[in-house]
Design an enzyme around this catalytic site. Structure first.
Site, mmCIF file in Angstrom:
data_model
loop_
_atom_site.group_PDB
_atom_site.id
_atom_site.type_symbol
_atom_site.label_atom_id
_atom_site.label_comp_id
_atom_site.label_asym_id
_atom_site.label_seq_id
_atom_site.Cartn_x
_atom_site.Cartn_y
_atom_site.Cartn_z
ATOM 1 N N ARG A 132 1.011 -1.038 0.092
ATOM 2 C CA ARG A 132 0.084 -0.102 -0.070
ATOM 3 C C ARG A 132 0.983 1.248 -0.087
ATOM 4 N NH1 ARG A 132 -3.567 -0.655 5.311
ATOM 5 N NH2 ARG A 132 -4.532 1.100 4.280
ATOM 6 N N HIS A 163 -1.200 7.226 7.629
ATOM 7 C CA HIS A 163 -1.374 7.405 8.702
ATOM 8 C C HIS A 163 -0.607 8.068 9.680
ATOM 9 C CE1 HIS A 163 -3.040 3.457 6.808
ATOM 10 N NE2 HIS A 163 -4.284 3.672 7.656
ATOM 11 N N HIS A 175 -4.828 -3.226 13.574
ATOM 12 C CA HIS A 175 -6.235 -3.745 13.697
ATOM 13 C C HIS A 175 -6.332 -4.975 14.907
ATOM 14 C CE1 HIS A 175 -6.187 -2.298 9.516
ATOM 15 N NE2 HIS A 175 -7.534 -2.217 9.565
ATOM 16 N N ASP A 245 -8.769 6.918 13.000
ATOM 17 C CA ASP A 245 -8.970 5.315 12.449
ATOM 18 C C ASP A 245 -10.323 4.783 13.174
ATOM 19 O OD1 ASP A 245 -8.514 3.450 10.605
ATOM 20 O OD2 ASP A 245 -6.266 3.233 10.932
#
Length: 334
Positions: A132, A163, A175, A245
């Protein structure tokens, strides 16, 4: 900003979107079957609340929620960085084309915002960031992100860098765990945070990382007034929207409820908080925030994210020469 459960609105979805504290809806792969269904869904959301922000993660590669039925298959952003090493001019042209395609296709389906571009550096060992990331060099990341943001703007969409101040250095996935980055503030500002300081990169929004940088603060960046108010707004001069987030992520919990996390993120300087994948927790958050006053400055920032006016219908978009040229450039990567 909350999520919904399926490809159409349930009674509970409508009830939550109608709540005056709901300012956004984020869509996922589970909310997409085809373009007609997506357009019906975004229209239904607008019927409940006409000024809500509808957002999605449509970065490209493995993070592209809407695929098929005409949506362009976008490459992972590392492809742009690899191309830059051989042909920087072509990489910039394709970065702009990717931004334009993302915005044009989403806006034709009633979606206001994609949480992109990713500004994390590619250190080579973060699984959750991985391909990414655009590049390992912060200058190259900034320039390619500038191209993406330019393309987004041409199709009437805001750019959201993430981020902040950087997720690429840590191996852990926020996560499912609570990552810690032990580097000094000077190191982070000199490398990972450099793209946020790039003068030509006009970001409308920023999403901070759920990462603790203990040399700066004991709280993750998205819950830290030092990172958000003192550094991002004060030192770096950022004046746009700060989205948290997802507060349902493990790194955001820190032995507190999602509602407590929402208060903490807003106190730290977030303009809007995201609660995804746990609808029962969304109800708790809305209930616990009911007495909170949203200041006028935050309201103006958030409203600035939503495009003014309507974009082309999908069939008209397919005939646009700029769009067709952008598709050819992206297809040339395959």
């Amino acid at each position: 900003m909350l999520d919904i459960s399926n490809t159409s609105l349930s009674y509970d979805d409508i009830r939550r979107i109608h709540n005056p504290l709901t300012g956004g809806v984020i869509l996922f792969t589970r909310n997409y079957a085809n373009r007609v269904q997506l357009l019906e869904l975004t229209h239904a959301i607008r019927d409940v609340c006409n000024d809500v922000i509808i957002a999605v993660d449509q970065e490209g590669g493995r993070v592209q929620r809407f695929q098929g039925d005409g949506f362009t298959s976008l490459p992972p952003m590392r492809v742009l960085g690899t191309l830059w090493n051989n042909d920087a001019i072509s990489a910039m042209r394709i970065a702009k084309a990717i931004g334009y395609i993302i915005a044009a296709e989403l806006r034709a389906c009633g979606v206001d915002l994609s949480f992109t571009p990713v500004l994390d550096l590619d250190y080579g060992y973060s699984k959750v960031i991985g391909d990414r990331a655009l590049h390992s060099n912060p200058r190259v990341v900034a320039l390619l992100a500038q191209g993406i943001a330019h393309g987004l703007a041409l199709a009437g969409m805001a750019a959201c860098g993430k981020h902040f101040p950087g997720h690429g250095y840590v191996k852990a996935d926020s996560h499912v765990s609570a990552p810690v980055d032990t580097r000094t503030l000077d190191e982070i500002l000199a490398y990972d945070a450099q793209p946020y300081q790039w003068p030509g990169l006009s970001l409308d929004a920023v999403m901070p990382a759920h990462i603790v940088y203990p040399t700066v603060d004991t709280q993750p960046a998205g819950f830290s007034s030092i990172w958000l108010k003192k550094i991002l707004r004060g030192k770096l001069g950022f004046n746009g929207v700060i989205f948290s987030d997802d507060l349902s992520m493990e790194a955001a919990r820190q032995a507190r409820t999602t509602a407590e996390a929402a208060h903490a993120a807003l106190d730290a300087g977030c303009s809007m908080v995201l609660v995804c994948n746990h609808p029962e927790e969304t109800d708790d958050v809305l209930q616990c925030l009911r007495t909170r006053v949203i200041d006028n400055v935050s309201q103006r920032r958030i409203k600035g994210i939503t495009p003014q006016g309507k974009f082309l219908k999908w069939n008209d978009l397919m005939c646009q020469s700029d769009y067709c040229q952008a598709r050819k450039l992206v297809d040339s990567l395959e």
